[in-house]
Design a protein around this motif. Structure first.
Motif, PDB file in Angstrom:
ATOM      1  N   SER A   1       8.773   8.880  12.965  1.00  0.00           N
ATOM      2  CA  SER A   1       9.844   8.244  12.171  1.00  0.00           C
ATOM      3  C   SER A   1      11.204   8.602  12.766  1.00  0.00           C
ATOM      4  O   SER A   1      12.103   7.758  12.832  1.00  0.00           O
TER       5      SER A   1
ATOM      6  N   LEU B   1       9.103  18.531   7.315  1.00  0.00           N
ATOM      7  CA  LEU B   1       9.133  17.668   6.127  1.00  0.00           C
ATOM      8  C   LEU B   1       7.771  16.993   5.942  1.00  0.00           C
ATOM      9  O   LEU B   1       7.278  16.862   4.819  1.00  0.00           O
ATOM     10  N   GLY B   2       7.175  16.601   7.055  1.00  0.00           N
ATOM     11  CA  GLY B   2       5.824  16.029   6.975  1.00  0.00           C
ATOM     12  C   GLY B   2       4.837  17.037   6.371  1.00  0.00           C
ATOM     13  O   GLY B   2       4.014  16.683   5.528  1.00  0.00           O
TER      14      GLY B   2
ATOM     15  N   VAL C   1      14.915   8.932   4.216  1.00  0.00           N
ATOM     16  CA  VAL C   1      14.203  10.220   4.163  1.00  0.00           C
ATOM     17  C   VAL C   1      14.395  10.877   2.785  1.00  0.00           C
ATOM     18  O   VAL C   1      13.442  11.411   2.205  1.00  0.00           O
TER      19      VAL C   1
ATOM     20  N   TYR D   1       3.714   2.412   9.844  1.00  0.00           N
ATOM     21  CA  TYR D   1       2.921   2.602   8.622  1.00  0.00           C
ATOM     22  C   TYR D   1       1.592   1.858   8.738  1.00  0.00           C
ATOM     23  O   TYR D   1       0.533   2.412   8.426  1.00  0.00           O
TER      24      TYR D   1
ATOM     25  N   GLN E   1       0.784  -1.247   0.000  1.00  0.00           N
ATOM     26  CA  GLN E   1       0.000   0.000   0.000  1.00  0.00           C
ATOM     27  C   GLN E   1       0.810   1.289   0.000  1.00  0.00           C
ATOM     28  O   GLN E   1       0.289   2.322  -0.386  1.00  0.00           O
TER      29      GLN E   1
ATOM     30  N   LEU F   1      17.047  18.245   8.120  1.00  0.00           N
ATOM     31  CA  LEU F   1      17.115  17.037   8.945  1.00  0.00           C
ATOM     32  C   LEU F   1      18.234  16.098   8.469  1.00  0.00           C
ATOM     33  O   LEU F   1      18.875  15.409   9.272  1.00  0.00           O
TER      34      LEU F   1
ATOM     35  N   ASN G   1       0.625  16.275  -1.194  1.00  0.00           N
ATOM     36  CA  ASN G   1      -0.449  15.288  -1.279  1.00  0.00           C
ATOM     37  C   ASN G   1      -1.809  15.969  -1.514  1.00  0.00           C
ATOM     38  O   ASN G   1      -2.628  15.513  -2.311  1.00  0.00           O
TER      39      ASN G   1
ATOM     40  N   LEU H   1       5.283  17.191   2.612  1.00  0.00           N
ATOM     41  CA  LEU H   1       4.695  16.019   1.954  1.00  0.00           C
ATOM     42  C   LEU H   1       3.178  16.131   1.907  1.00  0.00           C
ATOM     43  O   LEU H   1       2.541  15.836   0.898  1.00  0.00           O
TER      44      LEU H   1
ATOM     45  N   ALA I   1       0.609  14.488   9.300  1.00  0.00           N
ATOM     46  CA  ALA I   1       1.879  14.225   8.606  1.00  0.00           C
ATOM     47  C   ALA I   1       3.102  14.633   9.429  1.00  0.00           C
ATOM     48  O   ALA I   1       4.065  13.866   9.520  1.00  0.00           O
TER      49      ALA I   1
ATOM     50  N   ARG J   1       2.690   3.126  -1.819  1.00  0.00           N
ATOM     51  CA  ARG J   1       3.199   3.203  -3.200  1.00  0.00           C
ATOM     52  C   ARG J   1       4.451   4.071  -3.319  1.00  0.00           C
ATOM     53  O   ARG J   1       5.302   3.831  -4.148  1.00  0.00           O
TER      54      ARG J   1
END
Ligand SMILES: CC(C)=CCC/C(C)=C/CC/C(C)=C/COP(=O)(O)OP(=O)(O)O
Length: 310
Positions: A149, A172-173, A255, A48, A25, A243, A180, A176, A142, A27
């Protein structure tokens, strides 16, 4: 030197289940997770699989009340993990793997409560007036994953600036998640969800019409809106990439691959903003593999770290 006790068959099976979920899942993220040594890879797959479960409840077809009940049940699982009450022979492999991960790594489990809080915002149909409002949501769904992490990655012992690592992982989250949101703008609009801040939509002439099919109204400057958000996401990437020098080689590779794939996705969206209205923008597997390879060789990581914001 400390030795790690061998995993029991039940824990091995639980992690295997989580790794299968991740392989099938995640991807994009699976490319980075695969670059980690076994212990960290298993832990990331447990995080995850738990996060996937929470997300799937939010995205599923159930009525809001049933979604809230499902989220309350995941919160109970989390409570049991926290209290050390999950037996290795429990029938829930995700709980078993998460419990093991939380003993083996200093993961801030409260970040999973934040994730549940963020998905509850979705279930309750929350919309966002400003970027500050949206950022609070992104932090939950996120930024929290970035901070979790980091608990698995750790930082290089004695590295200068390590105290800022959680802030960078969180940022960074955000990068992302904003990527998204741009990628999924059509899919979310079709499901009646609008994440982009209302004040940004107004600025680009898009006052109404998001929930009705997701196509921009006449006169709206869709390209301008997307490019505005792309600029914001790029700044977040630049800041969050600070980071990388704080992590060891394998974690930095993970990362660099995870974030590198999303950053390329963002580049694609910037080149052709209307593409997000036609379908889901994705990178071919070949390109993801290349980003992952560069992450492992350190080339992307070093280049990215050089361009990271001061
Ligand atoms: C330090 C560090 C590792 C930071 C990154 C944190 C991180 C992985 C955040 C996840 C945010 C995100 C865009 C989830 C979408 O998952 P999805 O399953 O919907 O993604 P997909 O649709 O692209 O597969």
């Amino acid at each position: 030197m400390t030795t790690t006790p061998p995993l029991s068959p039940a824990v091995v099976a639980a992690y295997r289940y989580c790794e299968t979920v991740t392989g099938q899942q995640a991807r994009n993220f699976a490319w980075g997770i695969r670059l980690l040594p076994a212990g960290r890879r298993r832990a990331m797959s447990a995080l995850y699989a738990f996060s996937r479960r929470v997300d799937d409840i939010g995205d599923g077809a159930l009525e809001p009340a049933e979604k809230e009940a499902g989220l309350a049940r995941t919160r109970e699982v989390l409570e049991r993990v926290r209290a050390g009450e999950v037996a290795e022979d429990s029938t829930d492999p995700v709980a078993v793997a998460l419990a093991h991960t939380s003993r083996a790594f200093p993961v801030p489990l409260g970040a999973l409560d934040e994730l549940i809080d963020g998905v509850l915002m979705d279930v309750r149909g929350r919309q966002y007036e400003t970027w500050d409002d949206l950022r609070d949501y992104c932090r939950c769904v996120a930024g929290a994953i970035g901070r979790l992490s980091l608990g698995v990655f750790g930082t290089v012992p004695g590295v200068q600036g390590a105290e800022r690592a959680p802030e960078y992982a969180d940022t960074l989250g955000l990068a992302l998640q904003l990527t998204n949101i741009l990628r999924d703008v059509r899919e979310d609009a079709a499901a009646g969800r609008r994440y982009l801040p209302a004040e940004d939509l107004r600025k680009f002439g898009w006052e109404k019409g998001f929930a009705e099919g997701g196509t921009p109204p006449d006169g709206a400057d869709f390209d301008g809106l997307v490019r505005f958000e792309v600029r914001r996401a790029r700044e977040l990437f630049a800041s969050g990439f600070r980071l990388l020098p704080l992590l060891d080689r394998r974690s930095a590779a993970c990362v660099a691959a995870m974030a590198g794939i999303y950053r390329r996705l963002l580049d694609r969206i910037a080149e052709d903003p209307a593409a997000v209205l036609r379908g889901r923008v994705a990178l071919p597997a070949r390109q993801k593999a290349l980003v992952a390879l560069r992450g492992l060789s350190g080339t992307d990581g070093r280049r990215i770290a050089r361009t990271a914001a001061p």
